[in-house]
Scaffold this active site. Structure first.
Site, PDB file in Angstrom:
ATOM      1  N   VAL A 378       0.830  -1.209   0.000  1.00  0.00           N
ATOM      2  CA  VAL A 378       0.000   0.000   0.000  1.00  0.00           C
ATOM      3  C   VAL A 378       0.871   1.268   0.000  1.00  0.00           C
ATOM      4  O   VAL A 378       0.538   2.267  -0.639  1.00  0.00           O
ATOM      5  CB  VAL A 378      -1.002  -0.001   1.196  1.00  0.00           C
ATOM      6  CG1 VAL A 378      -0.297   0.135   2.529  1.00  0.00           C
ATOM      7  CG2 VAL A 378      -2.036   1.084   1.046  1.00  0.00           C
ATOM      8  N   GLY A 597      -5.993  -6.462  -0.372  1.00  0.00           N
ATOM      9  CA  GLY A 597      -6.580  -5.527   0.599  1.00  0.00           C
ATOM     10  C   GLY A 597      -5.636  -4.363   0.832  1.00  0.00           C
ATOM     11  O   GLY A 597      -4.937  -3.926  -0.086  1.00  0.00           O
ATOM     12  N   GLU A 598      -5.624  -3.848   2.050  1.00  0.00           N
ATOM     13  CA  GLU A 598      -4.784  -2.720   2.484  1.00  0.00           C
ATOM     14  C   GLU A 598      -5.195  -1.394   1.845  1.00  0.00           C
ATOM     15  O   GLU A 598      -4.766  -0.342   2.279  1.00  0.00           O
ATOM     16  CB  GLU A 598      -3.289  -2.923   2.148  1.00  0.00           C
ATOM     17  CG  GLU A 598      -2.648  -4.140   2.726  1.00  0.00           C
ATOM     18  CD  GLU A 598      -1.176  -4.300   2.305  1.00  0.00           C
ATOM     19  OE1 GLU A 598      -0.649  -3.433   1.566  1.00  0.00           O
ATOM     20  OE2 GLU A 598      -0.564  -5.286   2.711  1.00  0.00           O
ATOM     21  N   GLY A 599      -5.980  -1.447   0.748  1.00  0.00           N
ATOM     22  CA  GLY A 599      -6.261  -0.232  -0.026  1.00  0.00           C
ATOM     23  C   GLY A 599      -5.564  -0.258  -1.371  1.00  0.00           C
ATOM     24  O   GLY A 599      -5.648   0.706  -2.146  1.00  0.00           O
TER      25      GLY A 599
END
Ligand code: FMN
Length: 631
Positions: A378, A597-599
């Site tokens: 990220v 995930g994480e953005g």
């Protein structure tokens, strides 16, 4: 005064004197004070004229009171438009005397004022500030860095007078009243002297700019301070061509003012409400503020797309994005969605105990440390997209050390196992929703124009699958995915865990807080609040993967119009993600087989959303460019 235990030396020479005696210092008195206290007065005469029962005897006359509020409202931090005229000594003297009247802990008066006018010393000090300005600029994400380049942050050489305000934390000795428990009250006292100086200067028509781009010890050495003195403020003073109506940083779009109603709490933190008004329910307020997109702005954006120097529709999905951005902002073209900030909400999950993930729970905290150290994917994608990364601890199981970039908002150290009972209480769900919406507000107040969702929480795909089933009615076997990568046995167990949870809680999608409480992680609830907060501010929010989309389902159940603010960054390989997006009526911008995930997926989509807005804003139209249209 027979009972007065003080010696005559302790008593002020004036204190026993009749106020009407000659020599009684009366210049600061309110006109009414000149009357002898025993003189008869009508019981109502000092009452506020408009409010029965409100005592007004010490109030300043209207005009003077207005002047006080006016100087407070019109004080500005000034960095531009200084005039070279010198500041007369008597004016400077009045301003310094006002500073010297500040309140101070134990009346310790810890300040000194160093007045600097000589050019060579100011040049030396300006060089110190320039170095730190350059260092700060080098650490900024792309869009912030461009905005910072346009800002002036000091006027050390443009002003005729600089004043350094210092603090002596030892002044008054060890028995200084009030400083024994809070040594920092010495610094606070010097800051109050700065405030007095700033207000008095404004009343004199003098601009003041506070420069804090210094290594304090370097500056102290340049000013010849003894070791026990600290620099509290470095101020640049001079006459100006004008005072701006708003903080310069607000006009430049760097940051915004928070409304006073966000800052006032009744009795205890969190019970927001202005005096005399009903207590504010931030969640209800945010839900009430979410409105449908502006149809006129959308029509104008579509018409502009059709007139832009390109074949109609040739920007495909990006045309729709630009139209949606216009509808959200209510303007055509919409403001550019930059700077952007990804908020990674991190929390742990009780359902981890059911063996639904091959990763130990400690990985949540370890990855948070990695985000903060800048070492995760990220961070790489945020750096590439010029976005800021902020991490919010809403429920990580272990205690996290405070570090810059981490917002400590822990509701509890992880949720409970939803196969055994609700993951959280309704109160905790509302608290996490409120954290999320306040983070959205704070990031908007810090000048961000686009919010990006991020998440971290080992086992959170299990909680997401349960939420998606609860809100959409999907079958757990279809909505549950393999998360970080699990074998067939673990997958079967994960589906069974989701089924067991659903059977136990019998969720009602019409009660989104109840559904969040039953299954959610704290990050889901906080993300739902974050998405609602963005929508209430009419800011775009780019959703990442299955976790944020599960949260968006909760947000949409609370306020259906929230989807106008949501842009689906990508489609992850988690099967529940596609189900959630289709329920929300959102189309993913990219589909790269991501499942991190994480953005990360949302950050990859950020330049697409920004490009869509920029095209609508910057591309010429056939009429403006004189380009012939297709026959
Ligand atoms: C402690 C403190 C340090 C500040 N340091 C700087 C600075 O280094 N450079 C700058 O341009 N402004 C600085 N400012 C000014 C603020 O940016 C400014 O007060 C704020 O944007 C509000 O604007 P206003 O003072 O015009 O109301 C500082 C203000 C304070 C209170």
């Amino acid at each position: 005064m027979p009972d007065d235990p003080r010696t005559p030396e302790d008593r002020h020479p004036d204190e026993d004197r009749h106020p009407d005696e000659p020599g009684y210092p009366a210049e600061d008195r309110h006109p009414d004070e000149s009357r002898h206290p025993d003189e008869s007065r009508h019981p109502d005469e000092d009452r506020h004229p408009d409010v029965p029962g409100y005592p007004a005897e010490h109030r300043y006359p209207d005009e003077q009171r207005e002047a006080v509020y006016r100087v407070i409202a019109e004080r500005r931090d000034v960095r531009q438009g200084f005039r070279p005229d010198p500041v007369p000594a008597d004016v400077l003297g009045r301003v310094l005397a006002a500073a010297h009247q500040a309140p101070s802990v134990g009346l310790s008066q810890p300040w000194d004022f160093i007045v600097i006018t000589e050019r060579p010393r100011r040049e030396q000090i300006a060089a110190l500030a320039r170095r730190h300005r350059d260092e700060f600029a080098a650490g900024l994400p792309g869009a912030r860095s461009r905005a910072f380049d346009r800002l002036k942050v000091e006027s050390i050489l443009d002003t005729p007078v600089n004043i350094a305000v210092t603090c002596d934390r030892t002044r008054g000795g060890r028995h200084t009243l009030g400083r024994h428990v809070q040594p920092q009250t010495a610094d606070f006292s010097s800051v109050l002297a700065v405030a007095n100086l700033w207000l008095a200067a404004r009343a004199e028509g003098l601009g003041v700019g506070w420069v804090s781009f210094f290594d304090e010890r370097e500056l102290a050495a340049a000013l010849g301070l003894p070791d026990h003195l600290e620099v509290i403020a470095y101020l640049c003073l001079g006459y100006v061509t004008g005072f701006a109506a708003e903080p310069e940083l607000a006009t430049a779009g760097w940051a915004r003012r928070r409304p006073v109603s966000w800052a006032v709490h009744a009795e205890e933190f969190g019970r927001r409400g202005l005096p005399g008004e009903e207590p504010v329910d931030p969640l209800a307020d945010v839900i009430a503020a979410i409105a449908p997109p502006d149809a006129a702005a959308m029509t104008a954006a579509q018409e502009r797309q059709d007139r832009m120097t390109k074949p109609r529709g040739s920007l495909g999905v990006l045309e729709e994005v630009s139209v949606r951005l216009a509808g959200l902002s209510g303007n055509c073209p919409a403001p550019l969605p930059e700077p952007a900030c990804v908020a990674i909400f991190a929390a742990d999950h009780g359902v981890h105990a059911q063996g639904v993930s091959p990763w130990p729970q400690e990985v949540t905290a370890q990855m948070v440390a990695n985000f903060l150290a800048g070492g995760a994917v990220v961070n790489a994608f945020a750096a590439q997209a010029g976005a800021e990364v902020t991490v919010v601890d809403v429920g990580v199981a272990s205690a996290l050390d405070p570090v810059p970039g981490l917002l400590p908002r822990k509701i509890a150290p992880g949720t409970a196992d939803f196969t055994e009972g609700p993951a959280m209480t309704r109160e905790q769900a509302v608290a996490a929703l409120t954290v999320g919406l306040e983070i959205a507000r704070d990031l908007a107040a810090a000048g961000n124009r686009c919010l990006v969702t991020g998440d971290m929480g080992i086992a959170n795909t299990t909680a997401s699958a349960a939420l998606i089933c609860a809100f959409t009615g999907a079958d757990p076997a279809e909505a549950t995915g393999r998360g970080t990568g699990i074998d067939a046995a673990t997958y079967a167990r994960k589906v069974e865990v989701v089924c067991r949870g659903l059977a136990r809680h019998r969720p009602d999608p019409a009660d989104p807080v109840g559904v969040l409480a039953a299954f959610g992680g704290f990050e889901h609830a906080a993300l739902a609040g974050f998405i609602l907060g963005a929508a209430a501010l009419r800011l775009p929010v780019i959703l990442d993967g299955v976790i944020s989309s599960a949260a968006a389902l909760a947000a949409a159940a609370l306020a259906p119009d929230v989807t106008a603010a949501c842009f689906a960054g990508h489609r992850s390989v988690e099967p529940g993600h596609a189900i959630a997006l289709s329920h929300l009526g959102l189309s993913p911008l990219i589909d790269l087989g991501l499942r991190l995930g994480e953005g990360t997926g949302a950050l990859l989509a950020l330049p697409l959303v920004q490009s869509a807005a920029r095209a609508l804003r910057d591309v010429a139209t056939f009429d403006s460019a004189g380009v012939a249209e297709k026959l």
